[in-house]
Design a protein around this motif. Structure first.
Motif, mmCIF file in Angstrom:
data_model
loop_
_atom_site.group_PDB
_atom_site.id
_atom_site.type_symbol
_atom_site.label_atom_id
_atom_site.label_comp_id
_atom_site.label_asym_id
_atom_site.label_seq_id
_atom_site.Cartn_x
_atom_site.Cartn_y
_atom_site.Cartn_z
ATOM 1 N N GLY A 209 0.818 -1.214 0.000
ATOM 2 C CA GLY A 209 0.000 0.000 0.000
ATOM 3 C C GLY A 209 0.847 1.257 0.000
ATOM 4 N N LEU A 210 0.288 2.307 0.585
ATOM 5 C CA LEU A 210 0.919 3.623 0.529
ATOM 6 C C LEU A 210 1.159 4.196 1.923
ATOM 7 C CD1 LEU A 210 -1.286 5.318 -2.264
ATOM 8 C CD2 LEU A 210 0.852 4.036 -2.558
ATOM 9 N N MET A 211 2.173 5.033 2.020
ATOM 10 C CA MET A 211 2.428 5.789 3.246
ATOM 11 C C MET A 211 2.504 7.268 2.895
ATOM 12 S SD MET A 211 5.004 7.457 5.205
ATOM 13 C CE MET A 211 6.602 6.823 5.722
ATOM 14 N N GLY A 212 1.995 8.112 3.780
ATOM 15 C CA GLY A 212 2.104 9.551 3.530
ATOM 16 C C GLY A 212 2.092 10.348 4.820
ATOM 17 N N MET A 213 2.603 11.551 4.719
ATOM 18 C CA MET A 213 2.642 12.462 5.859
ATOM 19 C C MET A 213 1.949 13.764 5.490
ATOM 20 S SD MET A 213 6.194 12.596 7.953
ATOM 21 C CE MET A 213 7.234 11.705 6.834
ATOM 22 N N ALA A 214 1.026 14.189 6.332
ATOM 23 C CA ALA A 214 0.332 15.448 6.074
ATOM 24 C C ALA A 214 1.241 16.626 6.447
ATOM 25 C CB ALA A 214 -0.958 15.510 6.882
ATOM 26 N N THR A 215 0.874 17.784 5.961
ATOM 27 C CA THR A 215 1.581 19.007 6.316
ATOM 28 C C THR A 215 1.509 19.226 7.828
ATOM 29 O OG1 THR A 215 0.926 19.956 4.201
ATOM 30 C CG2 THR A 215 1.673 21.502 5.863
ATOM 31 N N ASN A 216 2.593 19.710 8.388
ATOM 32 C CA ASN A 216 2.637 20.029 9.802
ATOM 33 C C ASN A 216 1.961 21.382 10.022
ATOM 34 O OD1 ASN A 216 3.233 20.234 12.485
ATOM 35 N ND2 ASN A 216 5.432 20.567 12.195
ATOM 36 N N THR A 217 0.656 21.357 10.293
ATOM 37 C CA THR A 217 -0.124 22.591 10.401
ATOM 38 C C THR A 217 -1.283 22.383 11.383
ATOM 39 O OG1 THR A 217 -1.614 24.071 9.174
ATOM 40 C CG2 THR A 217 -1.454 21.841 8.352
ATOM 41 N N ASP A 218 -1.809 23.482 11.908
ATOM 42 C CA ASP A 218 -2.987 23.400 12.772
ATOM 43 C C ASP A 218 -4.274 23.385 11.962
ATOM 44 O OD1 ASP A 218 -1.431 23.436 15.044
ATOM 45 O OD2 ASP A 218 -1.488 25.631 15.224
ATOM 46 N N ASN A 219 -4.163 23.592 10.681
ATOM 47 C CA ASN A 219 -5.328 23.674 9.809
ATOM 48 C C ASN A 219 -5.886 22.273 9.525
ATOM 49 O OD1 ASN A 219 -7.116 23.966 7.716
ATOM 50 N ND2 ASN A 219 -5.856 25.439 6.578
ATOM 51 N N THR B 190 -8.651 21.329 8.274
ATOM 52 C CA THR B 190 -9.265 21.181 6.947
ATOM 53 C C THR B 190 -8.223 20.725 5.939
ATOM 54 O OG1 THR B 190 -10.665 23.037 7.546
ATOM 55 C CG2 THR B 190 -10.711 22.345 5.243
ATOM 56 N N GLN B 191 -7.069 21.338 6.022
ATOM 57 C CA GLN B 191 -5.992 20.980 5.104
ATOM 58 C C GLN B 191 -5.503 19.541 5.352
ATOM 59 O OE1 GLN B 191 -2.618 23.640 5.107
ATOM 60 N NE2 GLN B 191 -1.475 22.346 3.689
ATOM 61 N N ILE B 192 -5.366 19.190 6.616
ATOM 62 C CA ILE B 192 -4.914 17.826 6.935
ATOM 63 C C ILE B 192 -5.919 16.797 6.422
ATOM 64 C CG2 ILE B 192 -4.306 16.240 8.806
ATOM 65 C CD1 ILE B 192 -3.406 18.698 10.428
ATOM 66 N N HIS B 193 -7.209 17.065 6.667
ATOM 67 C CA HIS B 193 -8.257 16.183 6.138
ATOM 68 C C HIS B 193 -8.115 16.032 4.633
ATOM 69 C CE1 HIS B 193 -11.098 14.661 9.035
ATOM 70 N NE2 HIS B 193 -11.143 15.808 9.670
ATOM 71 N N MET C 109 -6.258 10.584 14.680
ATOM 72 C CA MET C 109 -7.695 10.337 14.631
ATOM 73 C C MET C 109 -8.321 10.907 13.352
ATOM 74 S SD MET C 109 -8.267 8.229 16.963
ATOM 75 C CE MET C 109 -10.058 8.046 16.964
ATOM 76 N N LEU C 110 -7.750 11.999 12.857
ATOM 77 C CA LEU C 110 -8.188 12.517 11.544
ATOM 78 C C LEU C 110 -7.880 11.481 10.467
ATOM 79 C CD1 LEU C 110 -6.907 16.251 11.416
ATOM 80 C CD2 LEU C 110 -9.155 15.397 12.042
ATOM 81 N N ALA C 111 -6.691 10.891 10.558
ATOM 82 C CA ALA C 111 -6.255 9.913 9.555
ATOM 83 C C ALA C 111 -7.150 8.679 9.571
ATOM 84 C CB ALA C 111 -4.799 9.526 9.813
ATOM 85 N N VAL C 112 -7.482 8.239 10.779
ATOM 86 C CA VAL C 112 -8.333 7.061 10.913
ATOM 87 C C VAL C 112 -9.718 7.337 10.323
ATOM 88 C CG1 VAL C 112 -9.568 5.703 12.651
ATOM 89 C CG2 VAL C 112 -7.099 6.022 12.850
ATOM 90 N N ALA C 113 -10.213 8.545 10.560
ATOM 91 C CA ALA C 113 -11.510 8.925 9.992
ATOM 92 C C ALA C 113 -11.475 8.913 8.467
ATOM 93 C CB ALA C 113 -11.914 10.309 10.494
ATOM 94 N N GLU C 114 -10.297 9.105 7.897
ATOM 95 C CA GLU C 114 -10.161 9.119 6.432
ATOM 96 C C GLU C 114 -9.695 7.781 5.872
ATOM 97 O OE1 GLU C 114 -11.413 11.408 4.812
ATOM 98 O OE2 GLU C 114 -11.442 13.132 6.168
ATOM 99 N N GLY C 115 -9.641 6.764 6.718
ATOM 100 C CA GLY C 115 -9.364 5.427 6.192
ATOM 101 C C GLY C 115 -7.984 4.857 6.439
ATOM 102 N N SER C 116 -7.232 5.462 7.333
ATOM 103 C CA SER C 116 -5.909 4.915 7.653
ATOM 104 C C SER C 116 -6.024 3.496 8.225
ATOM 105 C CB SER C 116 -5.222 5.809 8.694
ATOM 106 O OG SER C 116 -4.036 5.202 9.153
ATOM 107 N N THR C 117 -5.053 2.648 7.911
ATOM 108 C CA THR C 117 -4.995 1.314 8.521
ATOM 109 C C THR C 117 -3.775 1.157 9.430
ATOM 110 O OG1 THR C 117 -3.683 0.291 6.761
ATOM 111 C CG2 THR C 117 -6.092 0.289 6.478
#
Ligand SMILES: *Cc1c(COP(=O)(O)O)cnc(C)c1O
Length: 223
Positions: free
Chosen positions: A150-160, A162-165, A202-210
């Motif tokens: 599968g895939l691995m990724g890292m979101a931007t380091n931000t308080d936003n 909406t952007q992380i989602h 928890m944002l990641a899990v809500a978007e389908g992280s395994t």
């Protein structure tokens, strides 16, 4: 403290039984890892080859070691005998080296392709074009001692948030698209999306992280 931290995270994740917790143990001493082991954790993530190898040698052998940091080709041989998953594959060349070393050890090594989703300038990770180019190549099809999980990724380091989602959604949809095109084969079995760290799991899990990779929330900050 550690026991408490782990319990809190495990309770949060209990509603998502498919999600695996990778304890990111980089910079922490062996004694601390042993404590986490005694709390029942078995999946550990490290970002440096030398550190991971030393800890592997010192600790119980039923720990699954995930490499999550940038990997240089000339260091693959040190982890090939034992690594459980390499999450940070960012080129075909590296994948070919992993395949070669896995073959020497008579193993098939599970890998994730690291995808660039953040807005920040970071050095590592494939873009969508490079991802498809890699998977479509004949060189890739010939690799028998790796398996792309599968895939691995890292979101931007931000308080936003909406952007992380948005970035996690991007990775999830890229995962689905790739899975559609590349059906399970000998060296490809798309089942894992590794996304989410201490600040955003928890944002990641809500978007389908395994797979969530959690360090500081378990072990405290790194110095
Ligand atoms: C360090 C690291 C983590 C964990 O970071 P925390 O914020 O401490 O949870 C996760 N993924 C990668 C790739 C890392 O390098």
């Amino acid at each position: 403290m550690l026991t408490e931290n782990i319990k809190i995270i495990q309770e949060e994740l209990a509603a998502f039984p498919k999600v695996k917790l990778i304890a990111v143990t980089k910079t922490k001493p062996v004694e601390t890892l042993l404590e986490a082991y005694q709390c029942g954790l078995r999946l550990f993530g490290e970002n440096k080859v030398q550190e991971m190898t030393a800890k592997y040698e010192a600790l119980p052998k039923d720990i699954h070691w995930h490499l999550i940091g940038h990997l240089q080709g000339n260091k693959v041989k040190y982890i090939a005998p034992f690594v459980s998953m390499i999450q940070s594959i960012d080129s075909l060349k590296l994948l070919q080296e992993v395949d070669k070393q896995a073959k020497k050890n008579d193993r098939v090594i599970d890998c994730l392709l690291q995808v660039f989703i953040a807005q920040e300038e970071t050095k590592f990770g494939l873009n969508e074009h490079e991802l498809f180019e890699l998977l479509a190549s004949d060189d890739f099809k010939n690799l028998k001692n790796i398996r792309i999980k599968g895939l691995m990724g890292m979101a931007t380091n931000t308080d936003n948030t909406t952007q992380i989602h948005r970035e996690f959604q991007q990775l999830k949809s890229l995962f689905e698209k790739t899975k559609q095109i590349y059906r399970p084969a000998e060296n490809i079995d798309f089942t894992e999306i590794s996304m989410g760290m201490s600040s955003d799991y928890m944002l990641a899990v809500a978007e389908g992280s395994t797979m969530v990779r959690v360090g500081s929330k378990i072990f405290g900050s790194r110095f």
